[in-house]
Design a protein around this motif. Sequence first.
Motif, PDB file in Angstrom:
ATOM      1  N   VAL A 147       0.834  -1.201   0.000  1.00  0.00           N
ATOM      2  CA  VAL A 147       0.000   0.000   0.000  1.00  0.00           C
ATOM      3  C   VAL A 147       0.871   1.255   0.000  1.00  0.00           C
ATOM      4  O   VAL A 147       0.620   2.220  -0.748  1.00  0.00           O
ATOM      5  CB  VAL A 147      -0.960  -0.004   1.210  1.00  0.00           C
ATOM      6  CG1 VAL A 147      -1.679   1.347   1.332  1.00  0.00           C
ATOM      7  CG2 VAL A 147      -1.978  -1.133   1.082  1.00  0.00           C
ATOM      8  N   ILE A 148       1.917   1.254   0.825  1.00  0.00           N
ATOM      9  CA  ILE A 148       2.811   2.425   0.904  1.00  0.00           C
ATOM     10  C   ILE A 148       3.521   2.651  -0.426  1.00  0.00           C
ATOM     11  O   ILE A 148       3.498   3.761  -0.990  1.00  0.00           O
ATOM     12  CB  ILE A 148       3.843   2.250   2.039  1.00  0.00           C
ATOM     13  CG1 ILE A 148       3.136   2.171   3.403  1.00  0.00           C
ATOM     14  CG2 ILE A 148       4.855   3.387   2.017  1.00  0.00           C
ATOM     15  CD1 ILE A 148       2.369   3.411   3.773  1.00  0.00           C
ATOM     16  N   PHE A 149       4.165   1.618  -0.955  1.00  0.00           N
ATOM     17  CA  PHE A 149       4.939   1.775  -2.187  1.00  0.00           C
ATOM     18  C   PHE A 149       4.053   2.214  -3.356  1.00  0.00           C
ATOM     19  O   PHE A 149       4.398   3.140  -4.104  1.00  0.00           O
ATOM     20  CB  PHE A 149       5.649   0.468  -2.548  1.00  0.00           C
ATOM     21  CG  PHE A 149       6.811   0.129  -1.652  1.00  0.00           C
ATOM     22  CD1 PHE A 149       7.793   1.055  -1.384  1.00  0.00           C
ATOM     23  CD2 PHE A 149       6.922  -1.128  -1.077  1.00  0.00           C
ATOM     24  CE1 PHE A 149       8.874   0.761  -0.555  1.00  0.00           C
ATOM     25  CE2 PHE A 149       7.989  -1.443  -0.250  1.00  0.00           C
ATOM     26  CZ  PHE A 149       8.962  -0.499   0.013  1.00  0.00           C
ATOM     27  N   ALA A 159      -0.971   2.959 -16.326  1.00  0.00           N
ATOM     28  CA  ALA A 159      -0.103   2.638 -15.182  1.00  0.00           C
ATOM     29  C   ALA A 159      -0.701   3.158 -13.876  1.00  0.00           C
ATOM     30  O   ALA A 159      -0.671   2.478 -12.847  1.00  0.00           O
ATOM     31  CB  ALA A 159       1.290   3.229 -15.412  1.00  0.00           C
ATOM     32  N   ALA A 160      -1.254   4.378 -13.905  1.00  0.00           N
ATOM     33  CA  ALA A 160      -1.879   4.938 -12.692  1.00  0.00           C
ATOM     34  C   ALA A 160      -3.070   4.089 -12.263  1.00  0.00           C
ATOM     35  O   ALA A 160      -3.280   3.851 -11.065  1.00  0.00           O
ATOM     36  CB  ALA A 160      -2.314   6.376 -12.945  1.00  0.00           C
ATOM     37  N   GLY A 161      -3.866   3.616 -13.230  1.00  0.00           N
ATOM     38  CA  GLY A 161      -5.004   2.764 -12.905  1.00  0.00           C
ATOM     39  C   GLY A 161      -4.580   1.431 -12.308  1.00  0.00           C
ATOM     40  O   GLY A 161      -5.195   0.943 -11.346  1.00  0.00           O
ATOM     41  N   LEU A 162      -3.519   0.845 -12.858  1.00  0.00           N
ATOM     42  CA  LEU A 162      -3.014  -0.421 -12.316  1.00  0.00           C
ATOM     43  C   LEU A 162      -2.487  -0.237 -10.894  1.00  0.00           C
ATOM     44  O   LEU A 162      -2.687  -1.099 -10.032  1.00  0.00           O
ATOM     45  CB  LEU A 162      -1.923  -0.968 -13.233  1.00  0.00           C
ATOM     46  CG  LEU A 162      -2.406  -1.470 -14.599  1.00  0.00           C
ATOM     47  CD1 LEU A 162      -1.232  -1.692 -15.540  1.00  0.00           C
ATOM     48  CD2 LEU A 162      -3.209  -2.759 -14.439  1.00  0.00           C
ATOM     49  N   ALA A 163      -1.806   0.874 -10.653  1.00  0.00           N
ATOM     50  CA  ALA A 163      -1.323   1.156  -9.290  1.00  0.00           C
ATOM     51  C   ALA A 163      -2.496   1.260  -8.316  1.00  0.00           C
ATOM     52  O   ALA A 163      -2.423   0.766  -7.177  1.00  0.00           O
ATOM     53  CB  ALA A 163      -0.503   2.451  -9.284  1.00  0.00           C
ATOM     54  N   ILE A 168      -3.219  -1.116  -4.989  1.00  0.00           N
ATOM     55  CA  ILE A 168      -3.484  -0.573  -3.652  1.00  0.00           C
ATOM     56  C   ILE A 168      -4.753  -1.194  -3.066  1.00  0.00           C
ATOM     57  O   ILE A 168      -4.778  -1.615  -1.899  1.00  0.00           O
ATOM     58  CB  ILE A 168      -3.611   0.966  -3.722  1.00  0.00           C
ATOM     59  CG1 ILE A 168      -2.273   1.594  -4.112  1.00  0.00           C
ATOM     60  CG2 ILE A 168      -4.082   1.528  -2.382  1.00  0.00           C
ATOM     61  CD1 ILE A 168      -2.373   3.067  -4.468  1.00  0.00           C
ATOM     62  N   LEU A 169      -5.804  -1.261  -3.869  1.00  0.00           N
ATOM     63  CA  LEU A 169      -7.080  -1.789  -3.380  1.00  0.00           C
ATOM     64  C   LEU A 169      -6.959  -3.260  -2.965  1.00  0.00           C
ATOM     65  O   LEU A 169      -7.473  -3.662  -1.906  1.00  0.00           O
ATOM     66  CB  LEU A 169      -8.151  -1.630  -4.459  1.00  0.00           C
ATOM     67  CG  LEU A 169      -8.574  -0.188  -4.774  1.00  0.00           C
ATOM     68  CD1 LEU A 169      -9.567  -0.165  -5.930  1.00  0.00           C
ATOM     69  CD2 LEU A 169      -9.174   0.479  -3.540  1.00  0.00           C
ATOM     70  N   ILE A 170      -6.305  -4.065  -3.781  1.00  0.00           N
ATOM     71  CA  ILE A 170      -6.149  -5.486  -3.449  1.00  0.00           C
ATOM     72  C   ILE A 170      -5.284  -5.641  -2.201  1.00  0.00           C
ATOM     73  O   ILE A 170      -5.552  -6.489  -1.338  1.00  0.00           O
ATOM     74  CB  ILE A 170      -5.558  -6.252  -4.638  1.00  0.00           C
ATOM     75  CG1 ILE A 170      -6.591  -6.312  -5.769  1.00  0.00           C
ATOM     76  CG2 ILE A 170      -5.124  -7.662  -4.246  1.00  0.00           C
ATOM     77  CD1 ILE A 170      -6.105  -6.984  -7.019  1.00  0.00           C
TER      78      ILE A 170
END
Length: 400
Positions: A135-137, A160-164, A168-170
């Motif tokens: 989550v942090i990274f 890339a922003a959407g994949l990040a 985070i959500l998972i």
Amino acid sequence: MTIQSVHSILDFKATLLSTTGYTLMLTLVVLLFWRYNRREPALLTLGLSGAISAAGSTLAFLPFPLAPWPSLLLVTLLLLMFHPMALLATRQLFGLRDRGVFCLGSAAAVMLAFILLGGEANYGHRVMVTSFSHVIFWSLIFAQFLRARGQATPVGHWLAAGLATLIILISVCRFAVAWWMGDPGFAERGGLFNLFSSLCLFWLTFCFSLSILFISYERLLMQLRQQADQDGLTRLLNHRTFLEKADGIFRRAVDRGEPLSLLLIDLDHFKSINDRYGHQVGDEVLRQLADCLRREARLGDLLGRHGGEEFVALLPQTSRLDAYHAADRLRLAISTLQPRIGEFSLSISASIGVASLRPAEHESLASLFLEADLLLYQAKHNGRNRVEMERVAAPVVAAV
């Protein structure tokens, strides 16, 4: 199908090994792409992180001469390294300073928490530690993409922003489930969830690496298009591209009955500058003149290099009188430019021909160019360093 059969099909180590092949192939592609595009250090960082992750996946499956707990720590460290290195690659992608020390230090901090807070017996706590680090990274990666949206490519950046965001959500879900089930509940009942969520994280990080590769491809494509469209010396539109864009603006102005004006700008006595100071000085004068044109242009004006020391500006929504005032301001700006070449300060001037659209007389863009060219010649003939917008008929010599 029973739970036991599902576990047999989706054995964690076997799944890791099956994904290692994909990781190695992507790593090879990324490193080959970096080899031919050395200006993208992010690709090298991403390739190295893929190789480290593949090594961790392989060690998780193969027999290793270590006790289970040290072996698990080594595998976890190798797999974990992808995440801080992805952050490092993201910073490099946007030209920011490398933080290799942060990459190593953060990985060490996570592993320390993994040992102290998780420990050998607390499976759920170990998942919470790794999930929290993810989550942090990835929050830092997402924030970096948001901050750098001014450098965004059309597709890859937002992909890339959407994949990040999904990562985070998972990771948040993994942390929440591990915290809710606790130990030993998560180890007993959360194995299947952990396996599926781990697979999701793998494929999302795999796709993230592809998106970084795609960003590099988009940048190369945009660079090639820019080189094809721009004049290499002045970075203004070249003659071909200017005509293509100007023709569309001309047709739109004719169809809508809108005013349109064309300026042809020619640097006075440019040949003498080349002859006296050399072509390198002449090129620098042209570059500074192009910069002056950019500063003086309005939003929506079209600028180009017409050839040699001749430049062109197309002014949409600009009447004849407004175009004259704009041209005269430009002439004054050029006359006060005084480009410095080393210790030299040169005085330059320009002549400008202004042609404004009259649909009854200008059937095409070429006819507008012809009028501006004749007016430019008239400005040269009348003493240079001036603007001409009205053609003067040549005097008729009476026959004796």
